[in-house]
Enzyme design. Structure first.
Site, mmCIF file in Angstrom:
data_model
loop_
_atom_site.group_PDB
_atom_site.id
_atom_site.type_symbol
_atom_site.label_atom_id
_atom_site.label_comp_id
_atom_site.label_asym_id
_atom_site.label_seq_id
_atom_site.Cartn_x
_atom_site.Cartn_y
_atom_site.Cartn_z
ATOM 1 N N LYS A 18 0.870 -1.179 0.000
ATOM 2 C CA LYS A 18 0.000 0.000 0.000
ATOM 3 C C LYS A 18 0.905 1.226 0.000
ATOM 4 C CE LYS A 18 -4.416 0.953 0.109
ATOM 5 N NZ LYS A 18 -5.560 0.149 -0.335
ATOM 6 N N ASP A 43 -7.087 4.195 -4.537
ATOM 7 C CA ASP A 43 -7.736 4.044 -3.226
ATOM 8 C C ASP A 43 -8.347 5.415 -2.926
ATOM 9 O OD1 ASP A 43 -7.825 1.979 -0.820
ATOM 10 O OD2 ASP A 43 -7.483 3.918 0.111
HETATM 11 P P1 NDP Z 1 -13.019 7.715 -2.692
HETATM 12 O O1 NDP Z 1 -11.932 8.685 -2.502
HETATM 13 O O2 NDP Z 1 -13.600 7.539 -4.031
HETATM 14 O O3 NDP Z 1 -14.224 7.998 -1.675
HETATM 15 C C1 NDP Z 1 -14.015 8.026 -0.308
HETATM 16 C C2 NDP Z 1 -15.329 8.306 0.383
HETATM 17 O O4 NDP Z 1 -15.152 8.123 1.776
HETATM 18 C C3 NDP Z 1 -15.796 9.745 0.188
HETATM 19 O O5 NDP Z 1 -17.182 9.768 0.234
HETATM 20 C C4 NDP Z 1 -15.194 10.440 1.398
HETATM 21 O O6 NDP Z 1 -15.871 11.611 1.794
HETATM 22 C C5 NDP Z 1 -15.351 9.370 2.459
HETATM 23 N N1 NDP Z 1 -14.308 9.560 3.471
HETATM 24 C C6 NDP Z 1 -12.969 9.463 3.303
HETATM 25 N N2 NDP Z 1 -12.312 9.716 4.445
HETATM 26 C C7 NDP Z 1 -13.272 9.971 5.346
HETATM 27 C C8 NDP Z 1 -13.250 10.284 6.723
HETATM 28 N N3 NDP Z 1 -12.086 10.391 7.396
HETATM 29 N N4 NDP Z 1 -14.445 10.454 7.351
HETATM 30 C C9 NDP Z 1 -15.623 10.341 6.669
HETATM 31 N N5 NDP Z 1 -15.699 10.036 5.365
HETATM 32 C C10 NDP Z 1 -14.550 9.848 4.727
HETATM 33 O O7 NDP Z 1 -12.422 6.333 -2.162
HETATM 34 P P2 NDP Z 1 -12.916 4.852 -2.457
HETATM 35 O O8 NDP Z 1 -14.375 4.809 -2.624
HETATM 36 O O9 NDP Z 1 -12.039 4.283 -3.488
HETATM 37 O O10 NDP Z 1 -12.512 4.118 -1.085
HETATM 38 C C11 NDP Z 1 -13.424 3.978 -0.003
HETATM 39 C C12 NDP Z 1 -12.970 2.849 0.891
HETATM 40 O O11 NDP Z 1 -12.909 1.621 0.126
HETATM 41 C C13 NDP Z 1 -11.579 2.994 1.500
HETATM 42 O O12 NDP Z 1 -11.558 2.388 2.770
HETATM 43 C C14 NDP Z 1 -10.688 2.203 0.562
HETATM 44 O O13 NDP Z 1 -9.508 1.779 1.187
HETATM 45 C C15 NDP Z 1 -11.612 1.043 0.241
HETATM 46 N N6 NDP Z 1 -11.332 0.279 -0.964
HETATM 47 C C16 NDP Z 1 -11.203 0.895 -2.183
HETATM 48 C C17 NDP Z 1 -10.969 0.138 -3.310
HETATM 49 C C18 NDP Z 1 -10.911 0.743 -4.661
HETATM 50 O O14 NDP Z 1 -10.776 -0.025 -5.629
HETATM 51 N N7 NDP Z 1 -11.006 2.046 -4.837
HETATM 52 C C19 NDP Z 1 -10.799 -1.320 -3.234
HETATM 53 C C20 NDP Z 1 -11.028 -1.872 -1.927
HETATM 54 C C21 NDP Z 1 -11.266 -1.085 -0.842
HETATM 55 P P3 NDP Z 1 -15.174 13.042 1.521
HETATM 56 O O15 NDP Z 1 -15.198 13.210 0.037
HETATM 57 O O16 NDP Z 1 -16.007 14.026 2.262
HETATM 58 O O17 NDP Z 1 -13.784 12.916 2.076
HETATM 59 O O1 2IT Z 2 -7.830 -1.800 -0.933
HETATM 60 C C1 2IT Z 2 -7.779 -2.246 -2.093
HETATM 61 O O2 2IT Z 2 -7.955 -3.452 -2.323
HETATM 62 C C2 2IT Z 2 -7.520 -1.326 -3.191
HETATM 63 N N1 2IT Z 2 -7.422 -0.131 -2.947
HETATM 64 C C3 2IT Z 2 -7.340 -1.839 -4.592
HETATM 65 C C4 2IT Z 2 -5.994 -2.447 -4.781
HETATM 66 C C5 2IT Z 2 -5.648 -2.794 -6.202
HETATM 67 O O3 2IT Z 2 -4.464 -3.104 -6.409
HETATM 68 O O4 2IT Z 2 -6.492 -2.761 -7.098
#
Ligand code: NDP
Ligand code: 2IT
Length: 451
Positions: free
Chosen positions: A126, A166
């Site tokens: 990461k 992420d």
């Molecule tokens: P984005 O940046 O697209 O969206 C993040 C969302 O979470 C936004 O709505 C944001 O709100 C909110 N958020 C972030 N930090 C905070 C906080 N401290 N308190 C409250 N709300 C918060 O990210 P993703 O959707 O990609 O990721 C979301 C989660 O999913 C994370 O935990 C990530 O690690 C996990 N994940 C992502 C993957 C991917 O492929 N993208 C794969 C697997 C897991 P705001 O805009 O107001 O900050």
């Molecule tokens: O938390 C996760 O699994 C991710 N942010 C995606 C990782 C990836 O390599 O696609």
């Protein structure tokens, strides 16, 4: 002293504080795998856990860039290359002001076991930066990404370490990072996943994590003999990549998703949220959820500051299934109590470790169907590996092909986790099932590869 307590003592020697998210993630895993360590001495004899809890390396670097007013800005960049026993390091990059070494170590560690559960040849890593893309112009984001890659490119490669997105890192950022990598190295290779489709991205990568968590949940409910999601009220937190695509898939299968949220507040629309409008507001315009009320004045917006401390409005909405999809520890013990009191049957983690340890324990104690992040949100990295396959073969798969392969893989992960839990006498406990199955494969590979 139990074997788990002994292992935790060894872990504490690494200097990790009890309130650290990495400690939280490790403690859960150690308690889950204790029966495996007890039943087979080879794991402790070969000091597998002691070796696994320390990352192979942590790369930390300075990122200097110019903002639009020609001011010099300085951020910190990181890549935690945690473990490559099963394949090249693989995992996302997070750009958020809260990013620090502890958060990236927890995410990197979770990624090792998640990638192991997919059955694919991927190690765990990461990275990211304390840079905040929010409110920055496209040009500033590009300047930052170029400066970040100037340093990072030395440590990555399509057979070494393949970053992805992420929080705060989507197709725009991956595009700028890829462009810089290509310029510095003069090579056009699949060194990043989550690329835009026009230069090597896979169809369905943006949707993969959100769709995947729904596929996993449907399978879990089937295995646990609970009613399917069709026609049921669901709540989702977050309004980023994972949340919006989870909502989209839930609607496609006929569930009624009534919420989403961001760091400023929760949106509640009892008729079911308008996903087309939300995607426009959040993914295209990067705006505020309050904009939704201009089209739907009857919907409710609850600012985060208006809700009592210790809980979150989104988890006080009655639902059949809940999908925390924002960030770590966003669902507290109070939130878990509210969900259980309101009749929630299933909780699936789209975000990484969104439930606190106390909330997780409450769900397990109350026999809620609980899908832990490292299994339920593996869809993103699964389609990342499909992107790597397509890049290596110079091939393009259709949306339907990727979707079908994703669905099958998520169902397989779910079944594997459920069967492992049963084998170890904790039927229905998907936390223990995921930790044992994920750990065992990495541990066996580490031993087979020597020290
Ligand atoms: P984005 O940046 O697209 O969206 C993040 C969302 O979470 C936004 O709505 C944001 O709100 C909110 N958020 C972030 N930090 C905070 C906080 N401290 N308190 C409250 N709300 C918060 O990210 P993703 O959707 O990609 O990721 C979301 C989660 O999913 C994370 O935990 C990530 O690690 C996990 N994940 C992502 C993957 C991917 O492929 N993208 C794969 C697997 C897991 P705001 O805009 O107001 O900050
Ligand atoms: O938390 C996760 O699994 C991710 N942010 C995606 C990782 C990836 O390599 O696609």
């Amino acid at each position: 002293m139990s074997i788990a307590e002994m292992e935790i003592k060894k872990f504490e020697k690494t200097g990790c504080a009890e309130n650290d998210v990495f400690y939280q993630a490790m403690e859960e895993v150690i308690y889950s795998i204790a029966p495996l360590l007890e039943s087979d001495v080879k794991y402790t004899k070969n000091a597998v856990l002691e070796r696994l809890i320390v990352p192979d390396r942590i790369i930390k670097f300075k990122v200097t860039w110019f903002d639009d007013n020609q001011n010099i800005k300085v951020n910190t960049g990181y890549r935690v290359q945690f473990n490559n026993a099963l394949g090249p390091y693989k995992g996302g990059l997070r750009f958020h002001p809260s990013v620090n070494e502890g958060i990236l170590k927890f995410l990197g560690f979770e990624q090792i076991l998640k990638n192991s559960l997919t059955g694919l040849a991927l190690g765990g890593a990461k990275g990211g930066s304390d840079f905040d893309p929010k409110g920055k112009s496209d040009f500033e984001v590009m300047k930052f990404c170029s400066a970040f890659m100037t340093e990072l490119h030395k440590y990555i490669g399509p057979r070494i370490d393949i970053p992805a997105g992420d929080i705060g890192v989507g197709a725009r950022e991956i595009g700028f990072l890829f462009g810089e990598y290509k310029k510095i190295t003069s090579s056009y290779e699949g060194v990043l996943t989550g690329k835009p489709f026009m230069f090597g991205g896979s169809l369905m990568r943006p949707e993969a994590t959100g769709y995947g968590v729904v596929y996993f949940t449907e399978r879990m409910l089937e295995l646990e003999k609970k009613e399917p999601l069709k026609g049921k009220i669901c709540t989702v937190s977050g309004s980023g990549n994972v949340a919006l695509h989870a909502i989209e898939k839930l609607q496609q299968i006929g569930a009624i998703t009534v919420s989403c949220s961001d760091s400023s507040g929760t949106l509640y629309d009892p008729r079911g949220v308008d996903i087309v409008l939300l995607k426009e507001l959040k993914l295209v315009n990067r705006g505020s959820l309050t904009e939704y009320l201009k089209t739907y004045p009857d919907a409710k917006y609850i600012p985060t500051s208006d809700y009592p401390e210790g809980g979150h409005a989104v988890w006080n909405i009655p639902c059949y299934a809940a999908f925390p999809c924002a960030t770590q520890n966003e669902l507290t013990e109070i939130d878990a109590q509210n969900l259980i009191k309101n009749g929630c049957v299933s909780v699936s983690e789209g975000a990484n470790m969104p439930s606190t340890a106390q909330a997780t324990n409450l769900f397990l104690y109350n026999k809620i169907c609980f899908a832990p992040a490292k299994a339920a949100n593996a869809g993103g990295v699964v389609v990342s590996s499909f992107e790597m396959s397509q890049n290596a073969a110079m091939a393009r798969w259709t949306f339907e092909e990727v979707d079908e392969k994703l669905k099958i893989t998520m169902q397989q992960i779910c079944t594997r986790v459920a069967l492992t839990a049963k084998d170890y006498g904790v039927e229905g406990n998907y936390v223990d099932g995921a930790n044992i199955a994920g750990f065992k494969k990495v541990a066996d590979a580490m031993m087979a590869e020597g020290i």
